[in-house]
Design a protein around this motif. Structure first.
Motif, short mmCIF file in Angstrom:
data_model
loop_
_atom_site.label_atom_id
_atom_site.label_comp_id
_atom_site.label_asym_id
_atom_site.label_seq_id
_atom_site.Cartn_x
_atom_site.Cartn_y
_atom_site.Cartn_z
N ALA A 78 -3.61 32.23 -0.48
CA ALA A 78 -4.46 33.10 0.33
C ALA A 78 -3.73 33.48 1.61
O ALA A 78 -2.78 32.81 2.02
N LYS A 80 -3.86 33.76 5.57
CA LYS A 80 -4.57 33.27 6.76
C LYS A 80 -4.10 34.16 7.90
O LYS A 80 -2.93 34.11 8.30
N GLU A 97 -9.27 28.17 -0.81
CA GLU A 97 -10.36 27.65 -1.62
C GLU A 97 -9.89 26.67 -2.70
O GLU A 97 -10.51 25.65 -2.91
N ARG A 272 -10.09 35.14 8.56
CA ARG A 272 -10.29 36.17 7.51
C ARG A 272 -9.43 35.87 6.27
O ARG A 272 -8.61 36.67 5.86
N TYR A 273 -9.61 34.71 5.73
CA TYR A 273 -8.88 34.34 4.51
C TYR A 273 -9.21 35.29 3.37
O TYR A 273 -10.36 35.68 3.19
N PHE A 274 -8.23 35.67 2.59
CA PHE A 274 -8.51 36.32 1.31
C PHE A 274 -7.31 36.09 0.38
O PHE A 274 -6.20 35.85 0.86
N PRO A 275 -7.52 36.10 -0.93
CA PRO A 275 -6.43 35.83 -1.87
C PRO A 275 -5.28 36.82 -1.66
O PRO A 275 -5.52 38.02 -1.46
N ASP A 276 -4.05 36.31 -1.68
CA ASP A 276 -2.90 37.19 -1.45
C ASP A 276 -2.68 38.07 -2.68
O ASP A 276 -2.40 37.57 -3.76
#
Ligand code: ADP
Ligand code: MG
Ligand code: ZN
Length: 476
Positions: A78, A80, A97, A272-276
């Motif tokens: 993810a 960061k 996650e 604002r984590y999200f999958p890379d």
């Protein structure tokens, strides 16, 4: 007795010792010229694509296996997001996650009492670069950017600074025995953040925690925790707990021995984590997983083996297994047929005892082969114990050397040949016939005098043999 209980949870960043970085093929070596180990990926240039380093994944699995953790066959990288000059992409690739290593445990031993500490998770991530502040100017070195880290997060299970140190030392030993990191604290390959809170004894809910950063030695970690516990307790007792103790990041000032507020605590939402989208989810196929789960023998099992196979005392086996380098020397020596007891004493007392100024087995310049030669010459009586010590002094002082050369150079070759010793004995006894008469008349302590004379004349006769032969000769 305090009415408060201390609660500690630790986050440890271990730099994995892969040759290349986690998402590009730049070298990870320490101490090179700034910004020489960089490429479009670790510089964060637009359009450059990260490729995951398999070795980093293997090392993470190896760690998970050692702590009996759940290994997640699927895990996700993810982004960061945050801004800092040493982070060129303005996001760090990490795992959020689904980390690669799930819940596991580490057993610690504090003053003879065993306790299990939970490890919440361990995830892979890339390191940032380094900001170097020099007067009014700040410079950025990106050699470290994108080097692989394993972040190991503990449960808030520790109840004293002693337990925290025991946990860290155990963790340090695990990664060193797995050989997944050199775990050098000064060079930053083993870094710890300590989360500390207190609560009145008997309560079960957790109170506000602060996170202390900038801890680069076991001593500072212990001091920082102890300072923080006192600060929080005093705030509680003086009724200003809610004003003074807030969730925040604090820095340990090593000069003054105090912690100071650095910044308010970010929540994960701030990142604002999200999958890379540039990295596929990681899937570990069974073959890969099985291979990566083969790990070296850990200290606990070595201790048992040293006691049963080599007849060492348990405590001596524990001392050897405190350090992977010591283990390597020890195992090499016994494999080469040096008696275990000799190997133990000469490693721990004689060699270690002579290492000064932070020198270790790894840096002292005396290889295990050279050390073996020394002990072999001792064991086969080519040199005496005191001769071996003289040579060791010399090896330590000169950061290594050639044992056989030193034996000759320093005239330490032990004479084991009876006829040579007997010739010496005869000449000493002949020259001291009055003393021989005294001895025969009952003055037994004259023996010491004769031994001394023979040793002096011979410079290397085997003292035990000289003793025996003298007794024989004088009893005739
Ligand atoms: P963050 O990234 O926000 O610091 P993490 O989940 O990575 O959060 O780490 C939280 C750490 O704080 C864990 O090691 C956890 O055990 C510890 N912790 C959580 N609550 C407390 C508390 N009340 N007192 C002490 N440590 C705590
Ligand atoms: Mg944290
Ligand atoms: Zn690179």
């Amino acid at each position: 007795m305090s009415n408060f209980e201390t609660i500690i949870g630790l986050e440890v960043h271990v730099q994995l010792n892969t040759k290349t970085k986690i998402f590009c093929s730049c070298a990870t070596s320490f101490g090179d010229m700034p910004n020489t180990n960089v490429c479009p990926v670790c510089l964060g240039l637009p359009g450059a694509l990260p490729v995951l380093n398999k070795e980093a994944v293997k090392k993470a699995i190896s760690f998970g296996t050692a702590i009996q953790a759940k290994i997640n066959q699927n895990s996700v990288f993810a982004r960061k997001n945050y801004f800092y000059p040493d982070l060129p992409k303005a996001y760090q690739i990490s795992q959020f996650e689904i980390p690669i290593v799930g819940y596991g445990t580490i057993e610690i031993d504090v003053h003879g009492e065993k306790k299990i500490i939970g490890v919440t998770r361990a995830h892979l991530e890339e390191d940032a670069g380094k900001n170097i502040h020099d007067g009014n100017i700040s410079k950025v070195d990106l050699n470290r950017a994108c080097t692989p880290l394993l972040e190991i997060v503990s449960e808030p299970d520790m109840r004293s600074s002693d337990e925290a140190i025991a946990y860290l030392k155990k963790l340090h030993s695990i990664v060193r025995f797995l050989e997944i990191s050199d775990a050098n604290m000064q060079e930053g390959s083993f870094r710890c953040d300590a989360n500390v809170s207190i609560r009145p004894k008997g309560e079960t809910k957790f109170y506000t925690r602060v996170e202390i950063k900038n801890l680069n030695s076991f001593k500072f970690i212990q001091k920082a925790i102890e300072y923080e516990v006192v600060r929080q307790r005093e705030a509680f007792e003086s009724g200003c707990y809610n004003d003074e103790i807030v969730q925040e990041t604090r820095l340990f000032d090593t000069q003054k021995g105090v912690t100071k507020s650095m910044r308010g605590k970010e929540e994960s939402a701030d990142y604002r984590y999200f999958p890379d989208p540039d990295l596929l989810p990681v899937f570990l196929d069974s073959k890969f997983l099985e291979d990566a789960q083969k790990i070296p023998e850990m200290p606990e099992s070595k201790i048992v083996r040293y006691v049963t196979d080599f007849g060492l005392k348990e405590n001596d086996a524990k001392i050897i297994t405190q350090d992977i380098d010591m283990v390597k020397y020890f195992e090499f020596l016994v494999q080469q047929k040096i008696l275990a007891k000799t190997a133990y004493t000469w490693l721990t007392t004689e060699l270690q005892g002579r290492l000064k100024n932070g020198n270790t087995l790894a840096t002292c310049g005396i290889s295990k082969e050279v050390f073996y030669t020394l002990l072999e010459r001792l064991q086969t009586q080519k040199i005496s114990g005191s001769g071996a010590k003289t040579i060791l002094d010399n090896l330590v002082e000169n950061h290594g050397g050639d044992v056989d050369f030193l034996i000759k150079e320093l005239g330490l070759e032990q004479i084991n040949d009876d006829s040579a010793i007997l010739t010496l004995i005869d000449s000493i006894l002949n020259a001291n016939s009055d003393k021989v008469a005294e001895y025969k008349a009952g003055k037994e302590k004259m023996l010491g005098f004769f031994v001394g004379q023979v040793m002096k004349a011979s410079k290397g006769a085997n003292p035990a043999r000289v003793n025996e032969l003298l007794r024989e000769k004088l009893s005739k």
